[in-house]
Write an enzyme that holds these catalytic residues in place. Sequence first.
Site, short mmCIF file in Angstrom:
data_model
loop_
_atom_site.label_atom_id
_atom_site.label_comp_id
_atom_site.label_asym_id
_atom_site.label_seq_id
_atom_site.Cartn_x
_atom_site.Cartn_y
_atom_site.Cartn_z
N SER A 148 2.77 -53.71 -3.69
CA SER A 148 1.73 -53.96 -4.70
C SER A 148 1.55 -55.46 -4.85
O SER A 148 2.46 -56.24 -4.57
CB SER A 148 2.17 -53.40 -6.05
OG SER A 148 1.28 -53.81 -7.07
N TYR A 163 8.47 -52.24 -12.67
CA TYR A 163 7.50 -52.01 -11.59
C TYR A 163 7.42 -53.24 -10.68
O TYR A 163 7.49 -53.13 -9.46
CB TYR A 163 6.12 -51.71 -12.20
CG TYR A 163 5.06 -51.34 -11.19
CD1 TYR A 163 4.93 -50.03 -10.76
CD2 TYR A 163 4.19 -52.29 -10.66
CE1 TYR A 163 3.96 -49.67 -9.83
CE2 TYR A 163 3.22 -51.95 -9.74
CZ TYR A 163 3.11 -50.64 -9.33
OH TYR A 163 2.14 -50.29 -8.40
N LYS A 167 8.55 -53.30 -6.67
CA LYS A 167 7.61 -53.56 -5.57
C LYS A 167 8.03 -54.80 -4.76
O LYS A 167 7.82 -54.84 -3.55
CB LYS A 167 6.19 -53.71 -6.11
CG LYS A 167 5.64 -52.41 -6.70
CD LYS A 167 5.57 -51.28 -5.67
CE LYS A 167 4.87 -50.04 -6.19
NZ LYS A 167 4.76 -48.97 -5.17
P1 NAD Z 1 -1.35 -41.79 -8.49
O1 NAD Z 1 -0.59 -41.65 -9.76
O2 NAD Z 1 -2.82 -41.51 -8.51
O3 NAD Z 1 -0.70 -40.88 -7.34
C1 NAD Z 1 0.67 -40.90 -7.11
C2 NAD Z 1 1.11 -39.58 -6.51
O4 NAD Z 1 2.52 -39.66 -6.28
C3 NAD Z 1 0.86 -38.37 -7.43
O5 NAD Z 1 0.21 -37.34 -6.72
C4 NAD Z 1 2.28 -37.95 -7.87
O6 NAD Z 1 2.41 -36.55 -8.08
C5 NAD Z 1 3.11 -38.43 -6.68
N1 NAD Z 1 4.52 -38.66 -7.03
C6 NAD Z 1 5.02 -39.32 -8.10
N2 NAD Z 1 6.35 -39.27 -8.11
C7 NAD Z 1 6.73 -38.58 -7.01
C8 NAD Z 1 7.98 -38.18 -6.47
N3 NAD Z 1 9.14 -38.49 -7.08
N4 NAD Z 1 7.99 -37.46 -5.32
C9 NAD Z 1 6.83 -37.12 -4.70
N5 NAD Z 1 5.62 -37.46 -5.17
C10 NAD Z 1 5.56 -38.18 -6.32
O7 NAD Z 1 -1.05 -43.29 -8.00
P2 NAD Z 1 -1.83 -44.26 -6.97
O8 NAD Z 1 -2.58 -45.25 -7.77
O9 NAD Z 1 -2.48 -43.50 -5.90
O10 NAD Z 1 -0.56 -45.05 -6.39
C11 NAD Z 1 0.02 -44.80 -5.13
C12 NAD Z 1 0.93 -45.95 -4.81
O11 NAD Z 1 0.19 -47.17 -4.83
C13 NAD Z 1 2.08 -46.14 -5.80
O12 NAD Z 1 3.24 -46.55 -5.08
C14 NAD Z 1 1.59 -47.27 -6.67
O13 NAD Z 1 2.64 -47.97 -7.27
C15 NAD Z 1 0.84 -48.10 -5.66
N6 NAD Z 1 -0.15 -49.02 -6.20
C16 NAD Z 1 -1.14 -48.57 -7.01
C17 NAD Z 1 -2.06 -49.49 -7.51
C18 NAD Z 1 -3.18 -49.07 -8.43
O14 NAD Z 1 -3.77 -49.95 -9.07
N7 NAD Z 1 -3.52 -47.79 -8.52
C19 NAD Z 1 -1.96 -50.85 -7.16
C20 NAD Z 1 -0.94 -51.26 -6.31
C21 NAD Z 1 -0.03 -50.33 -5.83
#
Ligand code: NAD
Length: 258
Positions: A148, A163, A167
């Site tokens: 991230s 968080y 990351k």
């Molecule tokens: P999201 O919440 O929309 O989706 C995350 C998915 O992970 C969900 O379907 C959830 O059920 C699944 N999940 C959670 N814990 C789990 C576990 N223990 N085992 C299996 N599955 C699990 O999130 P997103 O925004 O798509 O984020 C995906 C990744 O991207 C994450 O690592 C997040 O930290 C990272 N990220 C997101 C953003 C943002 O702004 N959305 C920015 C940078 C990084």
Amino acid sequence: MGIVERMRLDGKKGFVTGAARGIGKATATAFAEAGADIAIVDLDIEEAKKTAAEIAEKTGRRVIAIKADVTKEEDVQAMVDQVVAELGGLNFCHANAGICINAPAEEMTYAQWLKVINVNLNSVFLTDTIAGKYMLANGGGSIINTASMSAHIVNVPQPQCAYNASKAGVIQLTKSLAVEWAKKGVRVNCISPGYIGTELISNAPDLVPLIEKWNAMAPLGRLGKPEELQSICVYLAGDTSSFTTGSDIIVDGAFTCF
Ligand code: NAD
């Protein structure tokens, strides 16, 4: 063969964790569109099944749904075994599942800290090493981790020390594995997205009011879309990125530039 054809993933098999929705769903879709067979891995198996059916229908690829908690070693091992058995191998994976808990550091409980580190960092160690072990013994592969921009900056105004630390750990783990496995045919890279419009944000009542503030700080003035991470992940999964390992690719609309 031209570069677009060489970037295709025909014949390759892969999995994406946290792929029922959001960023993982977008990259899984892109991998299948590029020709790969894919496993949609998630805790939420009902949503994962719907996503798998949607991607299979759209792309004509073999897409399976697997329930796994990526923080549990036995789940990750069983998931990798199932991918290999049902898809017929494993060439790449995207360790993407993650969560965010916002709390001021002095109020954050140790249980909250541990939960974030467990889901965001320890799970990446499990996924990468278990998938990596198969790849090392079976002709190599490519691993992509989701870090991230929070590994590079401290987000404001929301307090999210666990968080951010988790990351930053993902980036250094990525680099460590890339160096250890460089001569053994397994490449390891990560992506560092900026704010992306997914349910991670829209499902968090404390984050939604902050979107306007983030947009005011963002050079592009908006959140990114999950689709805007697709091409970089297809590139990292495939063979045209053969000299790219140990990289962290920031895709944040220049958010971290100043
Ligand atoms: P999201 O919440 O929309 O989706 C995350 C998915 O992970 C969900 O379907 C959830 O059920 C699944 N999940 C959670 N814990 C789990 C576990 N223990 N085992 C299996 N599955 C699990 O999130 P997103 O925004 O798509 O984020 C995906 C990744 O991207 C994450 O690592 C997040 O930290 C990272 N990220 C997101 C953003 C943002 O702004 N959305 C920015 C940078 C990084």
